[in-house]
Design a protein around this motif. Structure first.
Motif, PDB file in Angstrom:
ATOM      1  N   ASN A  54     -39.256 -17.439  -3.269  1.00 39.76           N
ATOM      2  CA  ASN A  54     -39.862 -16.133  -4.147  1.00 39.76           C
ATOM      3  C   ASN A  54     -40.638 -15.416  -3.286  1.00 39.76           C
ATOM      4  N   ARG A  55     -41.480 -15.957  -2.239  1.00 42.19           N
ATOM      5  CA  ARG A  55     -42.256 -14.871  -1.513  1.00 42.19           C
ATOM      6  C   ARG A  55     -41.479 -14.350  -0.003  1.00 42.19           C
ATOM      7  N   GLU A  56     -40.531 -15.303   0.406  1.00 51.27           N
ATOM      8  CA  GLU A  56     -40.101 -14.691   1.690  1.00 51.27           C
ATOM      9  C   GLU A  56     -38.589 -14.647   1.658  1.00 51.27           C
ATOM     10  N   LYS A  57     -37.821 -14.601   0.391  1.00 50.91           N
ATOM     11  CA  LYS A  57     -36.441 -14.277   0.286  1.00 50.91           C
ATOM     12  C   LYS A  57     -35.635 -15.431   1.126  1.00 50.91           C
ATOM     13  N   ALA A  58     -36.102 -16.860   0.963  1.00 46.29           N
ATOM     14  CA  ALA A  58     -35.395 -17.833   1.727  1.00 46.29           C
ATOM     15  C   ALA A  58     -33.960 -17.971   1.237  1.00 46.29           C
ATOM     16  N   VAL A  59     -33.156 -18.264   2.031  1.00 48.64           N
ATOM     17  CA  VAL A  59     -31.690 -18.527   1.615  1.00 48.64           C
ATOM     18  C   VAL A  59     -31.487 -20.062   1.472  1.00 48.64           C
ATOM     19  N   VAL A  60     -31.134 -20.466   0.209  1.00 47.11           N
ATOM     20  CA  VAL A  60     -30.604 -21.809  -0.071  1.00 47.11           C
ATOM     21  C   VAL A  60     -29.299 -22.200   0.250  1.00 47.11           C
ATOM     22  N   ILE A  61     -29.109 -23.203   1.260  1.00 48.33           N
ATOM     23  CA  ILE A  61     -27.665 -23.427   1.516  1.00 48.33           C
ATOM     24  C   ILE A  61     -27.457 -25.005   1.060  1.00 48.33           C
ATOM     25  N   ASP A  62     -26.537 -25.266   0.249  1.00 45.83           N
ATOM     26  CA  ASP A  62     -26.374 -26.524  -0.044  1.00 45.83           C
ATOM     27  C   ASP A  62     -25.169 -27.179   0.826  1.00 45.83           C
ATOM     28  N   VAL A  63     -25.544 -28.138   1.461  1.00 48.87           N
ATOM     29  CA  VAL A  63     -24.545 -28.750   2.557  1.00 48.87           C
ATOM     30  C   VAL A  63     -23.514 -29.786   2.014  1.00 48.87           C
ATOM     31  N   CYS A  64     -23.658 -30.165   0.653  1.00 46.97           N
ATOM     32  CA  CYS A  64     -22.728 -31.147   0.062  1.00 46.97           C
ATOM     33  C   CYS A  64     -21.342 -30.583  -0.142  1.00 46.97           C
ATOM     34  N   ASP A  65     -20.412 -31.603  -0.529  1.00 43.07           N
ATOM     35  CA  ASP A  65     -19.176 -31.107  -0.405  1.00 43.07           C
ATOM     36  C   ASP A  65     -18.898 -30.084  -1.710  1.00 43.07           C
ATOM     37  N   THR A  66     -17.637 -29.666  -1.888  1.00 42.96           N
ATOM     38  CA  THR A  66     -17.513 -28.641  -2.993  1.00 42.96           C
ATOM     39  C   THR A  66     -17.854 -29.655  -4.450  1.00 42.96           C
ATOM     40  N   ALA A  67     -17.191 -30.660  -4.714  1.00 45.73           N
ATOM     41  CA  ALA A  67     -17.258 -31.209  -5.786  1.00 45.73           C
ATOM     42  C   ALA A  67     -18.738 -31.669  -6.178  1.00 45.73           C
ATOM     43  N   GLU A  68     -19.563 -32.101  -5.327  1.00 48.50           N
ATOM     44  CA  GLU A  68     -21.048 -32.316  -5.493  1.00 48.50           C
ATOM     45  C   GLU A  68     -21.576 -31.091  -5.790  1.00 48.50           C
ATOM     46  N   PHE A  69     -21.149 -29.979  -5.088  1.00 49.01           N
ATOM     47  CA  PHE A  69     -22.168 -28.821  -5.467  1.00 49.01           C
ATOM     48  C   PHE A  69     -21.680 -28.259  -6.983  1.00 49.01           C
ATOM     49  N   ALA A  70     -20.336 -28.404  -7.163  1.00 53.57           N
ATOM     50  CA  ALA A  70     -20.150 -28.153  -8.828  1.00 53.57           C
ATOM     51  C   ALA A  70     -20.638 -28.808  -9.715  1.00 53.57           C
ATOM     52  N   ALA A  71     -20.785 -30.096  -9.288  1.00 56.19           N
ATOM     53  CA  ALA A  71     -21.719 -31.098 -10.554  1.00 56.19           C
ATOM     54  C   ALA A  71     -23.046 -30.541 -10.623  1.00 56.19           C
ATOM     55  N   GLY A  72     -23.761 -29.894  -9.673  1.00 56.85           N
ATOM     56  CA  GLY A  72     -24.995 -29.394  -9.992  1.00 56.85           C
ATOM     57  C   GLY A  72     -25.782 -28.954  -8.798  1.00 56.85           C
ATOM     58  N   HIS A  73     -26.452 -27.659  -8.768  1.00 57.61           N
ATOM     59  CA  HIS A  73     -26.934 -27.240  -7.394  1.00 57.61           C
ATOM     60  C   HIS A  73     -28.073 -26.248  -7.704  1.00 57.61           C
ATOM     61  N   VAL A  74     -28.824 -26.037  -6.622  1.00 56.49           N
ATOM     62  CA  VAL A  74     -30.097 -25.186  -6.957  1.00 56.49           C
ATOM     63  C   VAL A  74     -29.553 -23.736  -7.103  1.00 56.49           C
ATOM     64  N   VAL A  75     -30.180 -23.189  -8.489  1.00 61.76           N
ATOM     65  CA  VAL A  75     -29.716 -22.014  -8.836  1.00 61.76           C
ATOM     66  C   VAL A  75     -29.827 -21.021  -7.667  1.00 61.76           C
ATOM     67  N   GLY A  76     -28.585 -20.287  -7.229  1.00 59.45           N
ATOM     68  CA  GLY A  76     -28.653 -19.132  -6.376  1.00 59.45           C
ATOM     69  C   GLY A  76     -28.062 -19.691  -5.136  1.00 59.45           C
ATOM     70  N   SER A  77     -27.946 -20.852  -4.927  1.00 57.06           N
ATOM     71  CA  SER A  77     -27.632 -21.644  -3.596  1.00 57.06           C
ATOM     72  C   SER A  77     -26.039 -21.316  -3.298  1.00 57.06           C
ATOM     73  N   ARG A  78     -26.038 -21.120  -1.929  1.00 53.09           N
ATOM     74  CA  ARG A  78     -24.628 -21.057  -1.190  1.00 53.09           C
ATOM     75  C   ARG A  78     -24.290 -22.381  -0.943  1.00 53.09           C
ATOM     76  N   ASN A  79     -22.801 -22.957  -1.135  1.00 44.99           N
ATOM     77  CA  ASN A  79     -22.299 -23.890  -0.686  1.00 44.99           C
ATOM     78  C   ASN A  79     -21.616 -23.820   0.840  1.00 44.99           C
ATOM     79  N   ILE A  80     -22.216 -24.428   1.645  1.00 43.19           N
ATOM     80  CA  ILE A  80     -21.414 -24.471   2.798  1.00 43.19           C
ATOM     81  C   ILE A  80     -21.511 -26.029   3.259  1.00 43.19           C
ATOM     82  N   PRO A  81     -20.375 -26.648   3.251  1.00 43.46           N
ATOM     83  CA  PRO A  81     -20.330 -28.149   3.534  1.00 43.46           C
ATOM     84  C   PRO A  81     -20.727 -28.441   5.093  1.00 43.46           C
ATOM     85  N   LEU A  82     -21.347 -29.375   5.001  1.00 39.38           N
ATOM     86  CA  LEU A  82     -21.830 -29.828   6.205  1.00 39.38           C
ATOM     87  C   LEU A  82     -20.744 -29.793   7.419  1.00 39.38           C
ATOM     88  N   ALA A  83     -19.491 -30.230   7.053  1.00 37.04           N
ATOM     89  CA  ALA A  83     -18.337 -30.231   8.186  1.00 37.04           C
ATOM     90  C   ALA A  83     -18.021 -28.786   8.579  1.00 37.04           C
TER      91      ALA A  83
END
Length: 145
Positions: A54-83
């Protein structure tokens, strides 16, 4: 009379001052414990992550695989799997912008933090406890189709 050897003096010093040595080790451990329990020096709580977003416009990156991301993630986060993180196109080009890394429990996000730091990102944070902590804090989660 012969002078005592240096090794004998060291042992005598340790035996004579064992309580100070133990006190120093316990004190150091007590100071380090909160950081170790949170997942390291760059770990943030869910509430701290929200403040960064909210204060610093941090970018949230979810490093889970695509299926885990689809099952539930932080609102507005980007999915970039760790691999695929090294060389991914979804990373912020402004390397001074805060980045909060998320995974299921926090271990993959810690590894991802090392990758982003090597890529030159200056303000990399890991969500302590991952999505489990986010859900436990009753923060919003979205699902993908």
């Amino acid at each position: 009379m012969a002078a005592p050897c240096a090794g004998t003096l060291r042992v005598k010093f340790l035996l004579d001052n064992w309580y100070w040595i133990v006190t120093a080790l316990v004190s150091g451990g007590a100071l380090a414990w909160p950081q170790l329990g949170r997942g390291g020096a760059n770990a943030v709580s869910p509430q701290e992550a929200v403040q960064l977003m909210n204060r610093e416009k941090a970018v949230v990156i979810d490093v889970c695989d695509t299926a885990e991301f689809a099952a539930g993630h932080v609102v507005g986060s980007r999915n970039i799997p760790l691999a695929t993180l090294d060389g991914a196109k979804g990373l912020p080009s402004n390397k001074t912008l805060p980045v909060v890394l998320v995974c299921a429990r926090g271990s993959r996000a810690q590894r991802a933090a090392g990758v982003l730091k090597k890529l030159g990102h200056e303000r990399v944070h890991v969500l302590a406890g991952g999505m489990a902590a986010w859900r436990e804090a009753s923060l919003p989660v979205e699902k993908s189709a």
